[in-house]
Design a protein around this motif. Structure first.
Motif, PDB file in Angstrom:
ATOM      1  N   HIS A  35      84.799 -47.959  68.136  1.00  0.00           N
ATOM      2  CA  HIS A  35      83.396 -46.852  69.025  1.00  0.00           C
ATOM      3  C   HIS A  35      81.865 -47.065  68.657  1.00  0.00           C
ATOM      4  N   HIS A  37      79.046 -46.545  66.881  1.00  0.00           N
ATOM      5  CA  HIS A  37      78.622 -45.842  65.177  1.00  0.00           C
ATOM      6  C   HIS A  37      77.979 -47.642  65.191  1.00  0.00           C
ATOM      7  N   HIS A  40      80.375 -49.481  62.276  1.00  0.00           N
ATOM      8  CA  HIS A  40      81.351 -49.743  63.037  1.00  0.00           C
ATOM      9  C   HIS A  40      80.959 -51.756  64.119  1.00  0.00           C
ATOM     10  N   HIS A 101      86.915 -38.447  68.842  1.00  0.00           N
ATOM     11  CA  HIS A 101      85.552 -38.957  67.894  1.00  0.00           C
ATOM     12  C   HIS A 101      84.139 -38.921  68.206  1.00  0.00           C
ATOM     13  N   ASP A 123      87.348 -44.204  63.511  1.00  0.00           N
ATOM     14  CA  ASP A 123      86.955 -41.942  62.852  1.00  0.00           C
ATOM     15  C   ASP A 123      87.638 -41.530  64.349  1.00  0.00           C
ATOM     16  N   HIS A 286      84.860 -35.986  62.442  1.00  0.00           N
ATOM     17  CA  HIS A 286      85.670 -36.567  61.879  1.00  0.00           C
ATOM     18  C   HIS A 286      86.975 -35.747  60.935  1.00  0.00           C
TER      19      HIS A 286
HETATM   20 ZN   LIG Z   1      81.662 -42.659  63.901  1.00  0.00          ZN
END
Ligand SMILES: [Zn+2]
Length: 334
Positions: A35, A37, A40, A101, A123, A286
């Motif tokens: 994803h 973020h 990551h 998420h 996540d 989360h």
């Molecule tokens: Zn995340």
């Protein structure tokens, strides 16, 4: 493949013989981005430069393009995968499975011809995430990996958020601070609850929101804070909701407006006052500690590896998984 899964010192979640998730790895030919973020997207530029095959959902590609606009994600460098679709490499099949998420978020499952299955959750929130069952090794995120990170309250945080915003709108502009993805979830919650004032935001938040709309989210009436309509609403403290990234919290909306921060880092109460006209609302994307344990219980893997790179609670979570579920678990990297 023997059932291999680990987390490298550089944060790559390595699955089977060919897949590195969420960080660069020299040896692995496939790179999966779970994803958009930042923690990551580690070494994504290097993965592109080294000619790795890069897999992600279309929504994640679009979001990464806004969050990190300088990456050359077009030109066939990226392979887009829908949830449930597989890519073959050698005798391994790689599949992305939806994770609840942010928009586009995926779990990753790798299965070889001999039926060995290894997987990584990315996540996730437990309730909306399909458990990856029958895995030999499951790599699980550990953000809230300690028993102290359990949300004891039963209140519906979304309802609470709506009523807080509605109440504060009577006095003018309400500021909401959060991270990319979460802000758009708040817009969706308010829109569904018929909070129909304009939503005003700076350009990057606006562009992330537009991508969420392109991928099916309904967010309401969006306006840019840099253009006259949005700017006037904010300058004159008229009823609207102003959405800003958490990083802008110390520099925006400080002149007597109501302010709400949405963050998962709150466990004792769904809402807590943190400043004169500022509240923190415990809206998380989360699982809390109990959700992480519950997810592993549903999956029943033979072994667990906890991601100890992105947070420091991997060791505690591994210990608790073994203690509570009787499943061997280790934290990586150590
Ligand atoms: Zn995340």
């Amino acid at each position: 493949m023997s059932a291999k899964a680990s987390v490298s010192d550089r944060g790559a979640v390595l699955l089977g013989n060919s897949v590195a998730c969420d960080a660069f790895d020299e040896a692995m030919p496939l790179r999966v981005v779970t994803h958009a973020h930042a923690d990551h997207l580690v070494g994504l530029r290097q993965s592109l430069r080294c000619g790795k095959r890069i897999l992600m959902t279309a929504a994640t590609r679009d979001l990464v393009g806004v969050v990190n606009g300088s990456l050359p994600l077009d030109e066939g460098a990226v392979e887009l995968l829908d949830y449930g679709e597989t890519v073959a490499y050698g005798d391994e099949q790689v599949k992305l499975v939806k994770a609840d998420h942010i928009l586009g978020a995926a779990q990753v499952l790798v299965e070889d011809a001999g039926g060995n299955r290894v997987a990584y959750t990315g996540d996730f929130r437990v309730d909306g995430t399909e458990p990856l069952t029958d895995c030999d090794v499951l790599v699980v995120e550990a953000t809230y990996g300690s028993p102290s990170f359990s949300r004891a309250f039963k209140v519906d945080v979304r309802e609470l958020l709506v009523s807080m915003v509605e109440k504060r709108l009577r006095h003018g502009t309400v500021y909401v601070f959060g991270y990319h993805g979460k802000l758009q979830e708040v817009m969706q919650i308010l829109h569904r609850a018929d909070v129909c004032v304009p939503f005003v935001m700076p350009e990057r938040v606006f562009r992330v929101s537009k991508i969420c709309e392109q991928h099916g989210m309904r967010l309401g009436c969006l306006a840019l804070s840099t253009e006259k309509e949005g700017k006037d609403l904010i300058d004159e403290n008229l009823p609207c909701v102003a959405f800003y990234h958490m990083n802008a919290r110390k520099s925006v909306g400080l002149l007597g407006s109501s302010r709400i921060c949405v963050s998962g880092w709150e466990f004792h109460s769904p809402c807590r006052q943190i400043g004169e006209r500022e509240h923190l609302v415990a809206l998380s994307d989360h699982s809390d500690f109990n959700g992480l344990i519950e997810y592993v219980r549903r999956c029943k893997p033979k072994r667990v590896v906890t991601d100890n790179y992105r947070v420091s609670h991997g060791v505690t979570l591994a210990r608790e998984i073994t203690k509570r579920l009787g499943i061997p678990a280790v934290a990586m990297p150590r």
